[in-house]
Design an enzyme around this catalytic site. Structure first.
Site, PDB file in Angstrom:
ATOM      1  N   PHE A 149     -38.379  23.759 -14.800  1.00 57.80           N
ATOM      2  CA  PHE A 149     -37.423  24.650 -14.136  1.00 57.80           C
ATOM      3  C   PHE A 149     -38.013  25.345 -12.914  1.00 57.80           C
ATOM      4  CE2 PHE A 149     -39.762  27.902 -16.464  1.00 57.80           C
ATOM      5  CZ  PHE A 149     -39.729  28.983 -15.594  1.00 57.80           C
ATOM      6  N   LYS A 173     -34.417  13.281 -14.516  1.00 55.75           N
ATOM      7  CA  LYS A 173     -33.889  14.188 -15.560  1.00 55.75           C
ATOM      8  C   LYS A 173     -34.453  15.572 -15.224  1.00 55.75           C
ATOM      9  CE  LYS A 173     -34.498  16.351 -18.840  1.00 55.75           C
ATOM     10  NZ  LYS A 173     -34.346  17.844 -18.797  1.00 55.75           N
ATOM     11  N   GLU A 176     -32.726  21.480 -17.410  1.00 55.58           N
ATOM     12  CA  GLU A 176     -31.342  21.886 -17.691  1.00 55.58           C
ATOM     13  C   GLU A 176     -31.108  23.354 -17.347  1.00 55.58           C
ATOM     14  OE1 GLU A 176     -33.810  21.150 -19.667  1.00 55.58           O
ATOM     15  OE2 GLU A 176     -33.480  21.689 -21.771  1.00 55.58           O
ATOM     16  N   ARG A 177     -32.209  24.100 -17.044  1.00 49.95           N
ATOM     17  CA  ARG A 177     -32.019  25.526 -16.753  1.00 49.95           C
ATOM     18  C   ARG A 177     -31.563  25.758 -15.315  1.00 49.95           C
ATOM     19  NH1 ARG A 177     -37.554  27.754 -19.110  1.00 49.95           N
ATOM     20  NH2 ARG A 177     -37.716  26.155 -20.698  1.00 49.95           N
ATOM     21  N   SER A 226     -44.677  21.813 -19.428  1.00 51.71           N
ATOM     22  CA  SER A 226     -45.698  22.512 -20.219  1.00 51.71           C
ATOM     23  C   SER A 226     -46.620  21.499 -20.915  1.00 51.71           C
ATOM     24  CB  SER A 226     -45.010  23.400 -21.253  1.00 51.71           C
ATOM     25  OG  SER A 226     -44.201  22.600 -22.086  1.00 51.71           O
ATOM     26  N   CYS A 281     -47.061  26.841 -11.531  1.00 46.93           N
ATOM     27  CA  CYS A 281     -48.197  26.228 -12.237  1.00 46.93           C
ATOM     28  C   CYS A 281     -49.495  26.512 -11.499  1.00 46.93           C
ATOM     29  CB  CYS A 281     -47.989  24.732 -12.360  1.00 46.93           C
ATOM     30  SG  CYS A 281     -47.995  23.932 -10.766  1.00 46.93           S
ATOM     31  N   GLU A 382     -50.842  30.320 -21.721  1.00 42.86           N
ATOM     32  CA  GLU A 382     -50.176  30.391 -20.417  1.00 42.86           C
ATOM     33  C   GLU A 382     -48.975  31.325 -20.578  1.00 42.86           C
ATOM     34  OE1 GLU A 382     -47.933  26.920 -19.122  1.00 42.86           O
ATOM     35  OE2 GLU A 382     -48.500  27.304 -17.055  1.00 42.86           O
TER      36      GLU A 382
HETATM   37  P1  NAD Z   1     -40.976  22.452 -20.301  1.00 41.06           P
HETATM   38  O1  NAD Z   1     -42.139  21.662 -20.770  1.00 41.06           O
HETATM   39  O2  NAD Z   1     -40.280  23.336 -21.269  1.00 41.06           O
HETATM   40  O3  NAD Z   1     -39.832  21.458 -19.733  1.00 41.06           O
HETATM   41  C1  NAD Z   1     -40.143  20.431 -18.827  1.00 41.06           C
HETATM   42  C2  NAD Z   1     -39.151  19.294 -19.026  1.00 41.06           C
HETATM   43  O4  NAD Z   1     -39.294  18.782 -20.349  1.00 41.06           O
HETATM   44  C3  NAD Z   1     -37.697  19.715 -18.860  1.00 41.06           C
HETATM   45  O5  NAD Z   1     -37.011  18.722 -18.139  1.00 41.06           O
HETATM   46  C4  NAD Z   1     -37.190  19.831 -20.294  1.00 41.06           C
HETATM   47  O6  NAD Z   1     -35.828  19.495 -20.406  1.00 41.06           O
HETATM   48  C5  NAD Z   1     -38.044  18.834 -21.041  1.00 41.06           C
HETATM   49  N1  NAD Z   1     -38.320  19.248 -22.420  1.00 41.06           N
HETATM   50  C6  NAD Z   1     -38.465  20.528 -22.877  1.00 41.06           C
HETATM   51  N2  NAD Z   1     -38.708  20.524 -24.206  1.00 41.06           N
HETATM   52  C7  NAD Z   1     -38.740  19.234 -24.601  1.00 41.06           C
HETATM   53  C8  NAD Z   1     -38.964  18.583 -25.847  1.00 41.06           C
HETATM   54  N3  NAD Z   1     -39.210  19.277 -26.958  1.00 41.06           N
HETATM   55  N4  NAD Z   1     -38.931  17.241 -25.885  1.00 41.06           N
HETATM   56  C9  NAD Z   1     -38.685  16.525 -24.773  1.00 41.06           C
HETATM   57  N5  NAD Z   1     -38.462  17.096 -23.557  1.00 41.06           N
HETATM   58  C10 NAD Z   1     -38.490  18.412 -23.466  1.00 41.06           C
HETATM   59  O7  NAD Z   1     -41.454  23.257 -19.019  1.00 41.06           O
HETATM   60  P2  NAD Z   1     -40.664  24.382 -18.206  1.00 41.06           P
HETATM   61  O8  NAD Z   1     -40.612  25.627 -19.009  1.00 41.06           O
HETATM   62  O9  NAD Z   1     -39.407  23.833 -17.653  1.00 41.06           O
HETATM   63  O10 NAD Z   1     -41.659  24.589 -16.961  1.00 41.06           O
HETATM   64  C11 NAD Z   1     -42.774  25.440 -16.993  1.00 41.06           C
HETATM   65  C12 NAD Z   1     -44.024  24.670 -17.361  1.00 41.06           C
HETATM   66  O11 NAD Z   1     -44.257  23.625 -16.427  1.00 41.06           O
HETATM   67  C13 NAD Z   1     -45.269  25.550 -17.290  1.00 41.06           C
HETATM   68  O12 NAD Z   1     -46.090  25.226 -18.373  1.00 41.06           O
HETATM   69  C14 NAD Z   1     -45.904  25.146 -15.969  1.00 41.06           C
HETATM   70  O13 NAD Z   1     -47.298  25.361 -15.897  1.00 41.06           O
HETATM   71  C15 NAD Z   1     -45.594  23.693 -15.951  1.00 41.06           C
HETATM   72  N6  NAD Z   1     -45.686  23.164 -14.597  1.00 41.06           N
HETATM   73  C16 NAD Z   1     -46.767  22.391 -14.301  1.00 41.06           C
HETATM   74  C17 NAD Z   1     -46.917  21.893 -13.022  1.00 41.06           C
HETATM   75  C18 NAD Z   1     -48.098  21.049 -12.653  1.00 41.06           C
HETATM   76  O14 NAD Z   1     -48.114  20.539 -11.558  1.00 41.06           O
HETATM   77  N7  NAD Z   1     -49.080  20.870 -13.517  1.00 41.06           N
HETATM   78  C19 NAD Z   1     -45.952  22.180 -12.040  1.00 41.06           C
HETATM   79  C20 NAD Z   1     -44.852  22.957 -12.390  1.00 41.06           C
HETATM   80  C21 NAD Z   1     -44.726  23.446 -13.681  1.00 41.06           C
END
Ligand code: NAD
Length: 498
Positions: A149, A173, A176-177, A226, A281, A382
């Site tokens: 998100f 994909k 969704e937020r 994450s 991130c 984090e």
């Molecule tokens: P998230 O992991 O909750 O979601 C990321 C994606 O995974 C979304 O599209 C979501 O729909 C999907 N998802 C969520 N839960 C899932 C599950 N149980 N099974 C399958 N798919 C699932 O992350 P977020 O809260 O949207 O974003 C923040 C996180 O992203 C932080 O940890 C941040 O550090 C990380 N991030 C990392 C980078 C990088 O370059 N390393 C860049 C941006 C964000």
């Protein structure tokens, strides 16, 4: 109420199921739209459209692909404000910050405008008598992106322009937020002349992600999110034989040496810790104060933290907006409570902040914690919110040890005037992206972006040369047009150069 639909084969589609998710305006705490959540059949439809489109897009000339990217790039510039407004209203970040992510994403498109140069390949004349060799890279087919998100425009732009310029087709994909910006990006591709089905957007949650991970017609998956989900995506998609890059979470340390300019460091640390309400991130979340300057640094950080104006992202005076959801705000508050209970000093307390006229918004003020120890959850986890923690260590060696003992390895930075310190720090830390007096060392689009350890699963970083390598596979052709001579005759021994 507005419904955000899938974009498949050049058409908006509601999808096969009834499931929907609420999309909030975090500054008001109100639902502003709903988004369709895909069932596996909708993922199938997106992949089928991409697979069909690949038949022609995969053989489109480099010139055509490059020109398409030039047009797309211009449209991203023309619609910069519109994109920034959608991002700000669904994510909560302030407009200028949202504009910044659109610009950084556009730079990836600028990089791939040079795709003919990037895919030039190599040629070796006369590797053997009358034999020449050349190598080149071809697209993989249908690629997919699953994104978080916090950068709803920039992170997808790390992926799809590179994949598409390399000749692949793509299924995105998004989170969704804050799904709205992907819709606008899809319409800009269409306006640029991208054929239907080359870029598709399938909205959804875990159901859609699992269908992507298991889909037999998807060749490669890029994930950003994450760490627990990155690990899961990497293992499940790899087990299904796909190429995977899965970027995870972070805990980025800023090491401040006693010789650093403390005002400069405090200015930049506050910006890097609280910008986008800490939901980056590459946000700095842990300040490591080395030696005797810690008290002075904390004083300066206190001043900067207290001076930050928190308010809705749409207001020009706001420097920091709300966090993305009520759940995120409660989680962050819980971490501050735990840090305080564990003995950390709460120097600036952002809990319970109320913004006039936006009392139901998901606001939490910038928070500064001192005397944090490596055992506290505010350090081990984090937080992904506007919480800057300060740890104190006696030496550079102790600081490097701390950075390296942390399971994350996304970004880190050192503030110093010493070239010797900067060099040993850069060489000794187990981290992918390093800043020297640069708080958020996000590489430009023509370098690659990626962390180490639990911040990335897979071999390739995103965009830059590694992005091109990720979305293509190599071929080497060994060529002979024989004028048949005695030497060229076939024999049973393993071929060696003659
Ligand atoms: P998230 O992991 O909750 O979601 C990321 C994606 O995974 C979304 O599209 C979501 O729909 C999907 N998802 C969520 N839960 C899932 C599950 N149980 N099974 C399958 N798919 C699932 O992350 P977020 O809260 O949207 O974003 C923040 C996180 O992203 C932080 O940890 C941040 O550090 C990380 N991030 C990392 C980078 C990088 O370059 N390393 C860049 C941006 C964000």
């Amino acid at each position: 109420m507005k419904l955000i639909e899938h974009w498949i084969g050049g058409k908006h589609l509601t999808g096969s199921g009834e499931r929907r998710a609420d999309v909030y305006d975090p500054a008001l705490g109100e639902v502003q739209a709903t988004v369709a959540l895909a069932e596996p059949a909708d993922v199938d439809a997106g992949v089928a459209a991409a697979r069909d489109a690949f038949q022609t897009w995969g053989t489109t000339s480099l010139t055509q692909r490059s020109r398409l990217m030039f047009r797309f790039r211009d449209l991203l510039e023309r619609y910069e404000d519109d994109l920034a407004k959608v991002v700000s209203s669904e994510h909560g970040k302030v407009l200028e910050d949202a504009r910044g992510e659109v610009v950084r994403g556009r730079e990836v498109v600028e990089f791939v405008c040079g795709i003919p140069q990037l895919l030039k390949g190599e040629y070796s004349d006369s590797v053997s008598g009358g034999v020449d060799s050349y190598s080149f890279r071809q697209p993989l087919g249908v690629c997919a992106g699953i994104t978080p998100f916090n950068f709803p425009v920039m992170v997808p732009l790390w992926m799809h322009p590179v994949a598409i310029a390399c000749g692949n087709t793509f299924v995105l994909k998004p989170s969704e937020r804050d799904p709205g910006a992907s819709d606008l990006v899809a319409s800009l591709y269409a306006e640029a002349g991208l054929p239907d089905g080359v870029f598709n957007v399938v909205h959804g949650d875990k159901v859609a992600v699992d269908a992507v991970l298991d889909h037999p017609d998807i060749a490669a998956i890029s994930f950003v999110g994450s760490t627990p989900i990155a690990r899961y995506v990497h293992s499940r998609a790899s087990a299904n034989g796909k190429r995977v890059q899965a970027l995870g979470g972070a805990k980025n340390h800023a090491v401040v040496m006693p010789d650093a300019d403390l005002d400069f460091a405090a200015d930049h640390l506050a910006a890097a810790g609280y910008g986008s309400a800490g939901q980056r991130c590459m946000a700095i979340s842990a300040v490591v104060a080395v030696g005797p300057s810690a008290d002075a640094l904390v004083d300066k950080l206190r001043e900067r933290t207290q001076a930050i104006t928190v308010g809705p992202g749409s207001e020009a005076a706001s420097q920091m907006g709300p966090v993305v959801t009520e759940g995120a705000r409660d989680r962050i508050t819980g971490y501050i409570d735990a840090g305080e209970a564990g003995g950390a000093a709460v120097v600036v307390d952002g809990r319970g902040l109320s913004v006039a006229g936006h009392e139901d918004g998901f606001f939490i003020g910038p928070t500064l914690l001192d005397n944090v120890t490596p055992q506290m959850s505010v350090y081990t986890d984090e937080i992904f919110g506007p919480v800057l923690i300060v740890l104190r260590v006696p030496t550079l060696e102790a600081a490097i040890e701390l950075v390296n003992a942390n399971p994350y390895g996304n970004g880190t930075t050192v503030f110093t005037h010493s070239g010797e310190v900067a060099r040993s720090f850069s060489r000794q830390v187990s981290v992918g992206m390093i800043g020297v007096n640069v708080p958020i060392p996000v590489p430009m689009a023509y370098h690659s972006f990626g962390g180490w350890k639990d911040s990335l699963f897979g071999d390739h970083h995103v965009h830059g040369p590694e992005g091109v390598a990720f979305y293509t596979q190599a071929k080497v052709v060994t060529n002979r047009w024989p004028h048949v001579s005695e030497e060229a005759l076939a024999h049973l021994n393993f071929p060696t150069a003659r």
